[in-house]
Structure formats: structure tokens, C-alpha cells
Design an enzyme around this catalytic site. Structure first.
Site, mmCIF file in Angstrom:
data_model
loop_
_atom_site.group_PDB
_atom_site.id
_atom_site.type_symbol
_atom_site.label_atom_id
_atom_site.label_comp_id
_atom_site.label_asym_id
_atom_site.label_seq_id
_atom_site.Cartn_x
_atom_site.Cartn_y
_atom_site.Cartn_z
ATOM 1 N N LYS A 149 24.999 15.263 68.540
ATOM 2 C CA LYS A 149 25.722 15.542 67.050
ATOM 3 C C LYS A 149 27.267 14.917 67.292
ATOM 4 O O LYS A 149 27.523 14.849 68.452
ATOM 5 C CB LYS A 149 25.672 16.975 66.659
ATOM 6 C CG LYS A 149 26.251 17.944 67.379
ATOM 7 C CD LYS A 149 25.938 19.257 67.062
ATOM 8 C CE LYS A 149 26.734 20.557 67.743
ATOM 9 N NZ LYS A 149 26.169 21.598 67.760
ATOM 10 N N ARG A 190 25.854 32.259 60.415
ATOM 11 C CA ARG A 190 25.942 30.998 60.063
ATOM 12 C C ARG A 190 24.926 30.303 59.339
ATOM 13 O O ARG A 190 24.885 30.545 58.154
ATOM 14 C CB ARG A 190 26.520 30.102 61.247
ATOM 15 C CG ARG A 190 27.570 29.137 60.598
ATOM 16 C CD ARG A 190 27.895 28.273 62.084
ATOM 17 N NE ARG A 190 26.555 27.755 62.976
ATOM 18 C CZ ARG A 190 26.900 26.943 63.988
ATOM 19 N NH1 ARG A 190 28.136 26.549 64.307
ATOM 20 N NH2 ARG A 190 25.898 26.406 64.372
ATOM 21 N N TYR A 220 60.515 13.676 71.577
ATOM 22 C CA TYR A 220 60.766 14.193 70.308
ATOM 23 C C TYR A 220 61.306 15.519 70.528
ATOM 24 O O TYR A 220 60.651 16.450 71.387
ATOM 25 C CB TYR A 220 59.513 14.227 69.221
ATOM 26 C CG TYR A 220 59.358 12.851 68.608
ATOM 27 C CD1 TYR A 220 60.179 12.211 67.936
ATOM 28 C CD2 TYR A 220 58.026 12.152 69.069
ATOM 29 C CE1 TYR A 220 60.252 11.129 67.460
ATOM 30 C CE2 TYR A 220 57.799 10.955 68.390
ATOM 31 C CZ TYR A 220 58.884 10.420 67.622
ATOM 32 O OH TYR A 220 58.589 9.051 67.118
ATOM 33 N N MET A 254 52.803 9.936 68.837
ATOM 34 C CA MET A 254 51.517 9.221 68.122
ATOM 35 C C MET A 254 51.201 8.241 69.153
ATOM 36 O O MET A 254 49.831 8.458 69.301
ATOM 37 C CB MET A 254 51.996 8.795 66.921
ATOM 38 C CG MET A 254 50.999 8.087 66.474
ATOM 39 S SD MET A 254 51.176 7.150 64.736
ATOM 40 C CE MET A 254 51.785 8.475 63.578
HETATM 41 C C1 LIG Z 1 25.716 22.219 68.944
HETATM 42 C C2 LIG Z 1 24.120 22.903 69.076
HETATM 43 C C3 LIG Z 1 23.449 23.014 70.219
HETATM 44 C C4 LIG Z 1 24.112 22.540 71.548
HETATM 45 O O1 LIG Z 1 25.287 23.507 71.736
HETATM 46 P P1 LIG Z 1 26.161 23.123 73.402
HETATM 47 O O2 LIG Z 1 26.694 24.268 73.579
HETATM 48 O O3 LIG Z 1 26.643 21.653 73.333
HETATM 49 O O4 LIG Z 1 24.727 23.017 74.362
HETATM 50 C C5 LIG Z 1 22.289 23.849 70.220
HETATM 51 N N1 LIG Z 1 21.831 24.227 69.013
HETATM 52 C C6 LIG Z 1 22.432 24.148 67.899
HETATM 53 C C7 LIG Z 1 21.945 24.726 66.699
HETATM 54 C C8 LIG Z 1 23.587 23.380 67.885
HETATM 55 O O5 LIG Z 1 24.257 23.249 66.627
#
Ligand SMILES: *Cc1c(COP(=O)(O)O)cnc(C)c1O
Length: 360
Positions: A35, A130, A255, A303
């Protein structure tokens, strides 16, 4: 000429990290989580390098589409499933697995007459609060999914840990127990562990592990880098010195003039800043490597530029390579200084950073 800021992606490190995960999880299958554009390393590039994974995990239908368009034929799991009823026909067309975590998704499925098969993962909320169904509802939801002729009867069962990076936090043990109780007589493969689960909770390996961070050589364990855990960083962020200047004792740099030179000294200026995704919150003292030697930021991150105290790198000159993180400088060290985690930094590279691949 493009800017000097480069993210070098080490494809061999990705492959070797997957092999290291396999060594730890035995017969469990590995879902490589890609992801957020492969944690910022590049979605298609990472998927090609990790072609030995058993499946890919993505956050959105759009990422599944990108992987299919790139010719990736492997199983792909969309970790939050469909966002609306109209997504279902795309899931079926692209043969993407859908995580089902909410009553609204179940309702879309129950009114969907599309005959094409859909594979689903039933997600339980065992304490993270969640996504997921309450453990008490697991049996009923499972039965409703099993009753659908256009849903594959092989339903995987999953939950996600909230604090598996804290090996002494018993929330994870309670989550495992709640999951086991809720799914006791249900058929289907089980999936609980993320990266920290693989490292710290071997009893959670089950049938599938879902691993992101470790594949990129990233750690979320406090005070431990990916390297400390035996994994290799898959990204090196570097740039070049574009100025080297003498600055007198008592003069201030950058800055808000936050850094005061304690002596006459050399200040290097490197072509990278928060516009490239280097964290603005990294304070003076944050380490960088100049021509392989450790030096430190002096003053605020701008930046487009950072300013560097070159007292430890006396021979430094314009054109020298500056490493912001990578093999010899763990990104976790920078993240700790900047008040965040390594994932946040690698995910944050902006469009103007040039990505190059290192195949070794
Ligand atoms: C992101 C995610 C993972 C992987 O997590 P890591 O800590 O990067 O290994 C696994 N399961 C779900 C549902 C996730 O959203």
C-alpha cells in the site's frame, strides 16, 4: 538537468528481505503489503521485485488496477474492500480479493447479482477499533457470506494488531485470544500478524502473515532499526552538496537563525528539503553522511535545501554525495529525531525526487 535528490531502490534488498521473512514464518504464506505506493518505494517496481510473494496487499481498488495493468497476475487483496456498491464489478473483473469489514459492504454483496466469483476475507475487530466486525458477529457474518452463490466459499479470516510492536503489551495476546474464540469452528485460512507480529508474536503466524515494513527493511520497534533486526534498507535517499561556505563564529545559519556557529567553521548546503519529503521537523544535529562521513544538520530544513555542519568532514567539496538515509544511516534514526516513524518518511517522497533502481 534534474535535481540531485535521488531515491535509490535496492531491488535485491527487497528480494532478500522477503526470503528473511519466509525463514521466520515457516509454512505460512506471505502477503507482501504494498500500500501507499509500496511504502513510497514504487508500487509496480516493488511488486515485480517481490514476485515470489504469495499475494499482494493494497489499500485501494485503484492500486489493484495499477498492479493488474502492470501485468501482475498474482492474488491481490484490497485491505479495506469496496468503498461503494459499484466497486464490486471491478473487484470481480480484476479478480481482486475484497476484505469485508462492515455491514454496509455485506449489504452491497447481498444485493449483487453479478455471477462472477469474488474472493473475500472476513475482518474481525479484536481490539484496534478501526475496521472489522465485532467478534460476537463473526459466526453470523460468516454464514451470510457462505450463503452467497457469487462469493467464493473459501473465506479467509483476519484481524489486525494495534500494538504488536510492543512485545510486553498484553493487548496483542488478548487480541489473539479474542480472534481464536470468535473463529473457533469457522472454516477458512487465518491471518493475524503484521511485521511486528512476525517478530514478536510467533504464535500469531497462522496461515498467512501480512508483512509490509520488514520487506523494505523498515522497523517500527522502538530504538531498533531494520538493520538491527537483520533486514536491509531498500531505499537510499541522497543528494549533492551545492555549496561549501566558511561562516564565522557567532554567525547564524538558516531560517529563524536557529543555529549559531560555535566557532569559525564550514557549512555545507545540500540540494534537498521538505519539498522533496525530507522532514522539516528534523532538528539541528540530525545525522547525514557526507562522502561517507557522519555530519549533522545545522539550522532549519528549508523547502529545497538543508545546511550541514561540516566540522566532521573537513575535505568536503561541492558535488560530494550526501546521504540522508539508507544503508549506512538507518532511516529510523532520522525518524526518531523528526518525531515520527520510518514508514512516514519513506512514504513521504514527493514527485520531484528522481527514483532509480539498483538491481543488486
Ligand atoms: C499495513 C498493514 C499491514 C502491514 O503492516 P506492517 O507493519 O508494515 O507489516 C498488515 N495488515 C494490514 C491490515 C495493514 O493495513
Amino acid at each position: 538537468m534534474s535535481r540531485a535528490a535521488l531515491a535509490t531502490i535496492h531491488l535485491g534488498a527487497l528480494r532478500r528481505n522477503l526470503a528473511r521473512v519466509r525463514e521466520r514464518v515457516g509454512a505460512a504464506k506471505v502477503m507482501a503489503v504494498v500500500k501507499a505506493d509500496g511504502y513510497g518505494h514504487g508500487l509496480e517496481r516493488v511488486a515485480r521485485a517481490l514476485s515470489n510473494a504469495d499475494a499482494f496487499g493494497v489499500a485501494s481498488l485503484g492500486d489493484g488496477l495499477r498492479l493488474r495493468a502492470a501485468g501482475i497476475g498474482k492474488r491481490i487483496v484490497v485491505l479495506s474492500g469496496p468503498d461503494e456498491a459499484a466497486d464490486l464489478s471491478e473487484f470481480r473483473r480484476l479478480q481482486l480479493d475484497a476484505v469485508i469489514h462492515h455491514e454496509s459492504q455485506l449489504a452491497w454483496l447481498e444485493s449483487d447479482r453479478d455471477p462472477r466469483n469474488l474472493r473475500v476475507w472476513l475482518k474481525m475487530d479484536t481490539g484496534m477499533h478501526r475496521l472489522g466486525f465485532a467478534p460476537d458477529d463473526a459466526r453470523a457474518v460468516h454464514a451470510r457470506l457462505r450463503a452467497l452463490p457469487n462469493v467464493d466459499s473459501d473465506i479467509a479470516l483476519m484481524t489486525h494488531f494495534a500494538a504488536s510492536d510492543e512485545f510486553d503489551n498484553d493487548l496483542t495476546a488478548r487480541q489473539i485470544a479474542a480472534f481464536d474464540a470468535a473463529t473457533r469452528d469457522l472454516q477458512g485460512a487465518r491471518s493475524l500478524a503484521n511485521s511486528a507480529g512476525v517478530l514478536g508474536w510467533p504464535q500469531a503466524k497462522n496461515d498467512w502473515v501480512r508483512v509490509g515494513g520488514l520487506l523494505y527493511g523498515l522497523s517500527v520497534i522502538e530504538r531498533k532499526s531494520g538493520t538491527d533486526l537483520g533486514f536491509e534498507p531498500a531505499m537510499t535517499l541522497s543528494t549533492k552538496l551545492i555549496a561549501v561556505n566558511r561562516v564565522a563564529r557567532g554567525e547564524r545559519v538558516g531560517y529563524a537563525a536557529t543555529f549559531e556557529c560555535p566557532q569559525d567553521m564550514t557549512i555545507g548546503v545540500a540540494a534537498i528539503g521538505y519539498g522533496d519529503g525530507y522532514p522539516r521537523s528534523a532538528p539541528s544535529g540530525t545525522p547525514v553522511l557526507v562522502d561517507g562521513k557522519r555530519a549533522a544538520l545545522a539550522g532549519r530544513v528549508s523547502m529545497d535545501l538543508v545546511t550541514i555542519d561540516l566540522r566532521n568532514a573537513p575535505g568536503a567539496k561541492v558535488g560530494d554525495r550526501v546521504v540522508l538515509w539508507g544503508r549506512d544511516l538507518p532511516v529510523e534514526e532520522i525518524a526518531a529525531r523528526a518525531g515520527t516513524i520510518s514508514y512516514d518518511l519513506t512514504c513521504g517522497m514527493t514527485k520531484r525526487v528522481l527514483f532509480v533502481e539498483d538491481g543488486a
